[in-house]
Design a protein around this motif. Sequence first.
Motif, short mmCIF file in Angstrom:
data_model
loop_
_atom_site.label_atom_id
_atom_site.label_comp_id
_atom_site.label_asym_id
_atom_site.label_seq_id
_atom_site.Cartn_x
_atom_site.Cartn_y
_atom_site.Cartn_z
N GLN A 4 43.42 37.60 50.13
CA GLN A 4 44.30 36.86 49.12
C GLN A 4 43.55 36.84 47.89
N GLY A 5 44.18 36.74 46.63
CA GLY A 5 43.62 36.98 45.42
C GLY A 5 43.41 35.37 45.18
N THR A 6 42.51 35.10 44.21
CA THR A 6 42.18 33.87 43.59
C THR A 6 42.57 33.81 42.19
N PRO A 7 42.51 32.66 41.40
CA PRO A 7 42.93 32.67 40.07
C PRO A 7 42.09 33.53 39.23
N ALA A 8 40.80 33.70 39.73
CA ALA A 8 39.85 34.67 39.00
C ALA A 8 40.28 36.10 39.03
N THR A 9 40.48 36.66 40.32
CA THR A 9 40.91 37.87 40.54
C THR A 9 42.37 38.10 39.94
N ALA A 10 42.95 37.28 39.78
CA ALA A 10 44.56 37.33 39.08
C ALA A 10 44.35 37.47 37.57
N LEU A 11 43.54 36.69 37.13
CA LEU A 11 43.38 36.77 35.60
C LEU A 11 42.57 38.23 35.30
N LEU A 12 41.64 38.80 36.00
CA LEU A 12 41.15 40.17 35.81
C LEU A 12 42.35 41.29 36.20
N ALA A 13 43.17 41.03 37.02
CA ALA A 13 44.22 42.00 37.13
C ALA A 13 45.00 41.89 35.99
N LYS A 14 45.60 40.64 35.74
CA LYS A 14 46.60 40.67 34.45
C LYS A 14 45.85 41.07 33.33
N ARG A 15 44.73 40.89 32.86
CA ARG A 15 44.01 41.47 31.82
C ARG A 15 43.59 43.01 31.97
N PRO A 23 33.16 40.83 49.41
CA PRO A 23 33.07 39.85 50.72
C PRO A 23 31.84 40.06 51.27
N TYR A 24 31.54 38.54 51.67
CA TYR A 24 29.95 38.39 52.56
C TYR A 24 30.21 37.25 53.30
N ASP A 25 29.00 37.27 54.20
CA ASP A 25 29.11 36.00 55.22
C ASP A 25 27.89 35.44 55.03
N VAL A 26 27.66 34.41 54.52
CA VAL A 26 26.50 33.33 54.43
C VAL A 26 27.07 31.89 54.40
N GLY A 103 32.01 28.03 45.79
CA GLY A 103 33.12 29.08 45.25
C GLY A 103 33.77 28.87 43.76
N ILE A 104 32.96 28.20 43.09
CA ILE A 104 33.19 28.06 41.91
C ILE A 104 33.02 29.16 40.83
N SER A 105 34.18 29.70 40.35
CA SER A 105 34.13 30.97 39.51
C SER A 105 33.97 30.57 37.93
N GLY A 132 35.89 33.29 43.18
CA GLY A 132 36.53 31.68 43.19
C GLY A 132 36.84 31.39 44.85
N ARG A 133 36.25 31.66 45.65
CA ARG A 133 36.25 31.37 47.05
C ARG A 133 34.81 31.81 47.75
N ARG A 134 34.46 31.01 48.71
CA ARG A 134 33.24 31.02 49.37
C ARG A 134 33.53 32.29 50.04
N GLY A 135 32.29 33.19 50.12
CA GLY A 135 32.29 34.48 50.88
C GLY A 135 33.18 35.60 50.10
N LEU A 136 33.19 35.49 48.58
CA LEU A 136 33.93 36.53 47.98
C LEU A 136 33.18 36.73 46.41
N GLN A 137 32.49 37.57 46.05
CA GLN A 137 31.86 37.77 44.84
C GLN A 137 32.72 38.80 44.12
N LEU A 138 32.84 38.75 42.71
CA LEU A 138 33.13 39.48 41.83
C LEU A 138 32.25 40.27 41.13
N GLN A 139 32.33 41.71 40.95
CA GLN A 139 31.47 42.34 40.04
C GLN A 139 32.10 43.01 38.80
N LEU A 140 31.44 42.75 37.42
CA LEU A 140 32.10 42.97 36.55
C LEU A 140 31.24 43.25 35.39
N ALA A 141 31.58 43.64 34.29
CA ALA A 141 30.75 43.82 33.12
C ALA A 141 30.41 42.67 32.44
N PRO A 142 28.99 42.24 32.09
CA PRO A 142 28.77 40.87 31.39
C PRO A 142 29.59 40.79 30.17
#
Length: 159
Positions: A4-15, A23-26, A103-105, A132-142
């Motif tokens: 499932q997407g998050t508002p953060a991933t939706a923003l990146l896709a839209k732009r 994903p990770y499990d910690v 999970g605060i993005s 934007g969700r526990r267990g999921l990181q985004l990788q992007l250019a700073p």
Amino acid sequence: MAGQGTPATALLAKRKIRHSTHPYDVSPDAPNYGALVAEALGVPPERVFKSLVTEVDGALTVAVVPVTGELDLKALAAAVGGKRATMADRAAAERATGYVRGGISPLGQRRRLPTVLDSSALAYDTVYVSAGRRGLQLQLAPADLVALTDATTAALAAH
């Protein structure tokens, strides 16, 4: 929840911003959480950043710092022209961002908050932040992170 997407991933896709999700499990209650996330992702911990919601002179502000360091509240206050910074109340942070602790993005927040990115991020081609969700990181250019959040950069981490 997986996939499932998050508002953060939706923003990146839209732009149409180049990014990848990891994903990770910690357990969010694990001591040294950030270092464990970096280990789970197989990346150096200095490339993994945490988003901390703070209050600077009463205004909510997001500080994005490496998981390897602590936030220097005085440096944050100075970076935004304020006098005093403290950590924000958890409930206020969750309400303003629309995300839960752990999970605060910095991206896709309910209310766009002023954001300061630790300048160490600029040394890397890509960095990792919460998706934007526990267990999921985004990788992007700073540079994309700075552009999307309208962030300022400053030395914020006390090592």
